[in-house]
Design a protein around this motif. Structure first.
Motif, short mmCIF file in Angstrom:
data_model
loop_
_atom_site.label_atom_id
_atom_site.label_comp_id
_atom_site.label_asym_id
_atom_site.label_seq_id
_atom_site.Cartn_x
_atom_site.Cartn_y
_atom_site.Cartn_z
N LYS A 2 0.84 -1.19 0.00
CA LYS A 2 0.00 0.00 0.00
C LYS A 2 0.88 1.25 0.00
O LYS A 2 1.95 1.28 0.60
CB LYS A 2 -0.92 0.01 1.22
CG LYS A 2 -1.79 -1.24 1.36
CD LYS A 2 -2.90 -1.26 0.35
CE LYS A 2 -3.84 -2.44 0.61
NZ LYS A 2 -4.97 -2.49 -0.32
N THR A 3 0.39 2.30 -0.66
CA THR A 3 1.19 3.50 -0.85
C THR A 3 1.03 4.52 0.27
O THR A 3 1.94 5.32 0.52
CB THR A 3 0.81 4.17 -2.19
OG1 THR A 3 0.86 3.19 -3.23
CG2 THR A 3 1.76 5.30 -2.54
N TYR A 4 -0.10 4.50 0.94
CA TYR A 4 -0.41 5.53 1.94
C TYR A 4 -0.84 4.90 3.27
O TYR A 4 -1.19 3.72 3.34
CB TYR A 4 -1.53 6.44 1.43
CG TYR A 4 -1.18 7.17 0.16
CD1 TYR A 4 -0.49 8.38 0.19
CD2 TYR A 4 -1.54 6.65 -1.08
CE1 TYR A 4 -0.16 9.05 -0.98
CE2 TYR A 4 -1.21 7.31 -2.26
CZ TYR A 4 -0.53 8.52 -2.20
OH TYR A 4 -0.21 9.16 -3.36
N HIS A 5 -0.81 5.73 4.30
CA HIS A 5 -1.32 5.34 5.61
C HIS A 5 -2.48 6.26 5.99
O HIS A 5 -2.51 7.43 5.60
CB HIS A 5 -0.23 5.44 6.68
CG HIS A 5 0.75 4.32 6.64
ND1 HIS A 5 1.86 4.26 7.46
CD2 HIS A 5 0.80 3.20 5.87
CE1 HIS A 5 2.55 3.17 7.21
NE2 HIS A 5 1.92 2.51 6.24
N THR A 52 1.49 9.92 3.09
CA THR A 52 2.55 8.93 2.87
C THR A 52 3.00 8.37 4.22
O THR A 52 2.84 9.03 5.27
CB THR A 52 3.75 9.57 2.17
OG1 THR A 52 4.33 10.56 3.04
CG2 THR A 52 3.34 10.20 0.83
N GLU A 78 -3.15 0.73 6.25
CA GLU A 78 -2.47 0.89 4.97
C GLU A 78 -3.53 0.98 3.88
O GLU A 78 -4.43 0.14 3.81
CB GLU A 78 -1.53 -0.29 4.71
CG GLU A 78 -0.39 -0.38 5.71
CD GLU A 78 0.52 -1.55 5.43
OE1 GLU A 78 0.12 -2.44 4.64
OE2 GLU A 78 1.63 -1.58 5.99
N ASP A 80 -4.63 2.34 -0.38
CA ASP A 80 -4.12 2.54 -1.75
C ASP A 80 -4.04 4.00 -2.13
O ASP A 80 -3.24 4.39 -3.00
CB ASP A 80 -5.02 1.82 -2.76
CG ASP A 80 -4.89 0.30 -2.64
OD1 ASP A 80 -3.76 -0.18 -2.48
OD2 ASP A 80 -5.93 -0.38 -2.70
N GLU A 81 -4.88 4.82 -1.52
CA GLU A 81 -4.91 6.25 -1.83
C GLU A 81 -5.33 7.01 -0.58
O GLU A 81 -5.91 6.42 0.34
CB GLU A 81 -5.89 6.54 -2.97
CG GLU A 81 -7.30 6.09 -2.70
CD GLU A 81 -8.22 6.26 -3.89
OE1 GLU A 81 -9.44 6.32 -3.69
OE2 GLU A 81 -7.71 6.32 -5.04
#
Length: 327
Positions: A2-5, A52, A78, A80-81
């Motif tokens: 996953k890209t973001y928190h 992020t 976590e 995805d966006e």
């Protein structure tokens, strides 16, 4: 990966000059590139922020460095966006609207229900001398709740004090309260203690922490969250769906906000009805001149509006036309 928190947290701790703190904190969050929604009051903080991993770590470190907030328990998802589109940090009279503003009457820093960690809650919840109490609003527990939990017919947490008398029959039981992240239970459990309930507990970290540490066992449906995800899965042991479409009655856990901004009702709506109704919960809302375009998600950036009689009367008319909508 996953890209973001996304971080969910709250803290009851007195803040001097809280209104100025809110303004400064907003700028700090923006400097980190975070998006989210934070409520600041004299009594503490209530927030969900997203960004992020680096930005979220920097935020947690900075908040924990303040002695007033060093014990904050951040729940980390976590994603995805980012879970929001913008960053808001606002001063309000309470960090969760309860109507219990006088710290001389209800003060979670002084007296509240005993904390139960998720695995302790799991071990206790099915005992015969225990009642599991959901202190959330209707739209939250309609989409997901603990198996056999007692739920209350409330549209907003501020109505909770009015329901205390309905719970009197459970005074000889151990009361296990729960909510999304724990914040509502702090005041709900404190009020129950004040009203003569002897054994009152609260699920520490709420449903979200329970999902992460106890696998979400026996939480039926999904958990409503206050960001653009609307609902999240928490049960990876024995998941099930308990909610039905507001319009046609088929089983669905998909939740939307009504496309009519004067209504903005939180409802579960299947994809077929979402397309047919264009994201609206009723024919009345479909004909509203300010109806928002439907993009298939049912999530809209919140536009602050004062409570008005049009919304109240609209809801009464919809229920009158179909009394099963809130059954």
């Amino acid at each position: 990966m996953k890209t973001y928190h996304t971080l969910l947290y709250y803290c009851y701790s007195h803040i001097d000059q809280a209104e100025q703190f809110a303004a400064d904190h907003l700028q700090f969050c923006k400097s980190l590139g975070l998006v989210g929604r934070i409520i600041v009051a004299d009594e503490g903080l209530n927030g969900t922020v997203s960004g992020t991993p680096a930005a979220c770590n920097a935020y947690m470190n900075a908040v924990h460095a303040d002695p007033r907030f060093e014990k904050i328990d951040f729940k980390i998802d976590e994603v995805d966006e980012p879970s929001f589109l913008k960053m808001h940090c606002r001063y309000k009279s309470e960090i969760v609207h309860s109507g219990l503003r006088d710290p001389k009457i209800i003060d979670p820093t002084r007296e509240t229900g005993k904390y139960l960690e998720p695995r302790e809650f799991l071990e206790m919840k099915d005992r015969e001398d225990v009642v599991v109490l959901d202190v959330r609003s209707n739209y939250e527990h309609h989409v997901g709740r603990f198996k056999n939990a007692v739920t209350l017919d409330i549209e907003n947490f501020r109505e909770f004090p009015e329901k205390i008398n309905e719970l009197a029959k459970y005074k000889d039981k151990k009361i296990l309260t729960y909510c999304t992240g724990g914040i509502k239970c702090e005041k709900a459990s404190a009020l129950l203690l004040q009203e003569g309930f002897q054994d009152v507990y609260q699920l520490h970290g709420g449903i979200i922490k329970y999902g992460k540490e106890a696998g979400g066992k026996d939480f039926e449906g999904k958990c409503y969250v206050f960001d653009n995800r609307l609902t999240v899965d928490v049960n990876n042991i024995n998941p099930t769906t308990v909610s039905i479409c507001y319009n046609c009655g088929t089983t669905t856990s998909r939740m939307v906000n009504c496309a009519n901004p004067e209504c903005n009702e939180h409802v579960t709506q299947c994809e077929a009805c979402g397309e047919k109704m264009q994201g609206c919960c009723s024919d009345l809302c479909m004909s509203h001149p300010r109806k928002r375009p439907y993009d298939g998600t049912g999530y809209y950036v919140k536009i602050p509006q004062p409570v008005n009689f049009e919304k109240i009367n609209l809801r009464k008319r919809k229920i009158s036309a179909n009394p099963t909508l809130h059954s």
